[in-house]
Motif scaffolding. Structure first.
Motif, PDB file in Angstrom:
ATOM      1  N   GLU A   1      -0.102   5.881  -8.698  1.00  0.00           N
ATOM      2  CA  GLU A   1       0.782   6.755  -7.917  1.00  0.00           C
ATOM      3  C   GLU A   1       0.916   6.296  -6.476  1.00  0.00           C
ATOM      4  O   GLU A   1       1.992   6.353  -5.898  1.00  0.00           O
ATOM      5  CB  GLU A   1       0.255   8.187  -7.970  1.00  0.00           C
ATOM      6  N   SER A   2      -0.172   5.830  -5.887  1.00  0.00           N
ATOM      7  CA  SER A   2      -0.162   5.381  -4.502  1.00  0.00           C
ATOM      8  C   SER A   2      -1.126   4.208  -4.398  1.00  0.00           C
ATOM      9  O   SER A   2      -2.328   4.387  -4.208  1.00  0.00           O
ATOM     10  CB  SER A   2      -0.592   6.518  -3.570  1.00  0.00           C
TER      11      SER A   2
ATOM     12  N   THR B   1       0.837  -1.198   0.000  1.00  0.00           N
ATOM     13  CA  THR B   1       0.000   0.000   0.000  1.00  0.00           C
ATOM     14  C   THR B   1       0.877   1.255   0.000  1.00  0.00           C
ATOM     15  O   THR B   1       1.824   1.361   0.787  1.00  0.00           O
ATOM     16  CB  THR B   1      -0.920   0.011   1.227  1.00  0.00           C
ATOM     17  N   GLY B   2       0.555   2.174  -0.898  1.00  0.00           N
ATOM     18  CA  GLY B   2       1.300   3.418  -0.985  1.00  0.00           C
ATOM     19  C   GLY B   2       2.412   3.432  -2.014  1.00  0.00           C
ATOM     20  O   GLY B   2       2.895   4.503  -2.411  1.00  0.00           O
ATOM     21  N   GLN B   3       2.826   2.267  -2.487  1.00  0.00           N
ATOM     22  CA  GLN B   3       3.872   2.212  -3.501  1.00  0.00           C
ATOM     23  C   GLN B   3       3.300   2.618  -4.859  1.00  0.00           C
ATOM     24  O   GLN B   3       2.088   2.590  -5.085  1.00  0.00           O
ATOM     25  CB  GLN B   3       4.468   0.809  -3.596  1.00  0.00           C
ATOM     26  N   SER B   4       4.199   2.945  -5.755  1.00  0.00           N
ATOM     27  CA  SER B   4       3.774   3.328  -7.099  1.00  0.00           C
ATOM     28  C   SER B   4       4.359   2.353  -8.116  1.00  0.00           C
ATOM     29  O   SER B   4       5.341   1.664  -7.833  1.00  0.00           O
ATOM     30  CB  SER B   4       4.234   4.746  -7.431  1.00  0.00           C
TER      31      SER B   4
END
Lengths: 116, 111
Positions: free
Chosen positions: A79-80, A15-18
């Motif tokens: 993006e996230s 979670t949060g990676q692109s």
């Protein structure tokens, strides 16, 4: 001809990676599409492009961005990443409509993305 | 967008003819009807497309009545390898983003 190819085939994100998914076609098609398919469901259109340098939103565009800098490539960016974006992503392409000719979409093999 | 309605699932036996009907009550004048087939873990594959009356190719036939509010995909003499999900789409040839996929019909062919 390779048709429509997608890179990568599988990916696991936190979670949060692109990340960016790449779609390439060698059929000189004008139109390109990105879909997502959740388990047991039909395909939903995320974004599409009718030509180099142009993009448009589909049914479910939130959380995704796209770019079409070259006619043969269509990139989908997260993006996230969120767990709700866990899905199989399909790219497709087709010719601009021709009079009296079918306008079939050609699909790639898909990218299976898991967001934990 | 023209909404489409298909049966969720259908069963058949090898060698039978299968007819899958799709309803599209608000189809527009410029809309074509297209059917795709999808096997597990693969992208959909085009089967057939039509505007009115009947279209036939080497794998299927498509029947469209005069009011165009429904269409029927006909698969002659199905085999086990025809087990797949079948999608009906309605869309304008010139409008790239207009047609959308529904949830499809899962066809199971039994021996």
């Amino acid at each position: 001809n390779a048709g429509v190819t997608q890179t990568p085939k599988f990916r696991v994100l936190k979670t949060g990676q692109s990340m960016t998914l790449l779609c390439a076609q060698d059929m000189n098609h004008e139109y390109m599409y990105w879909y997502r398919q959740d388990p047991g469901m039909g395909l939903r259109l995320i974004h599409y492009s009718v030509g180099e340098g142009t993009t448009a939103k589909g049914e479910v565009p939130d959380g995704y961005n796209v770019s079409r800098l070259k006619k043969q490539n269509f990139l989908l960016g997260l993006e996230s990443a969120a767990p709700s974006q866990t899905s199989v992503y399909f790219c497709a392409s087709r010719l601009r409509a021709r009079l009296a000719a079918p306008y079939e979409q050609y699909f790639g093999p898909g990218t299976r993305l898991t967001v934990t | 967008l023209a909404k489409t309605t298909q049966p969720i699932s259908m069963d058949s036996y090898e060698g039978q003819e299968v007819n899958i009907t799709c309803s599209h009550n608000n189809i527009a004048t410029n809309d074509y009807i297209t059917w795709y087939q999808q096997f597990p873990s693969q992208g959909p594959r085009f089967i057939i497309q039509g505007y009115k009356t009947k279209v036939t190719n080497e794998v299927a036939s498509l029947f469209i009545p005069a009011d165009r509010k429904s269409s029927t995909l006909s698969l002659p003499r199905v085999s086990l390898s025809d087990t797949a999900v079948y999608y009906c789409l309605v869309g304008d040839k010139a409008n790239a983003g207009k047609s959308t996929f529904g949830d499809g019909t899962t066809l199971t062919v039994k021996p």
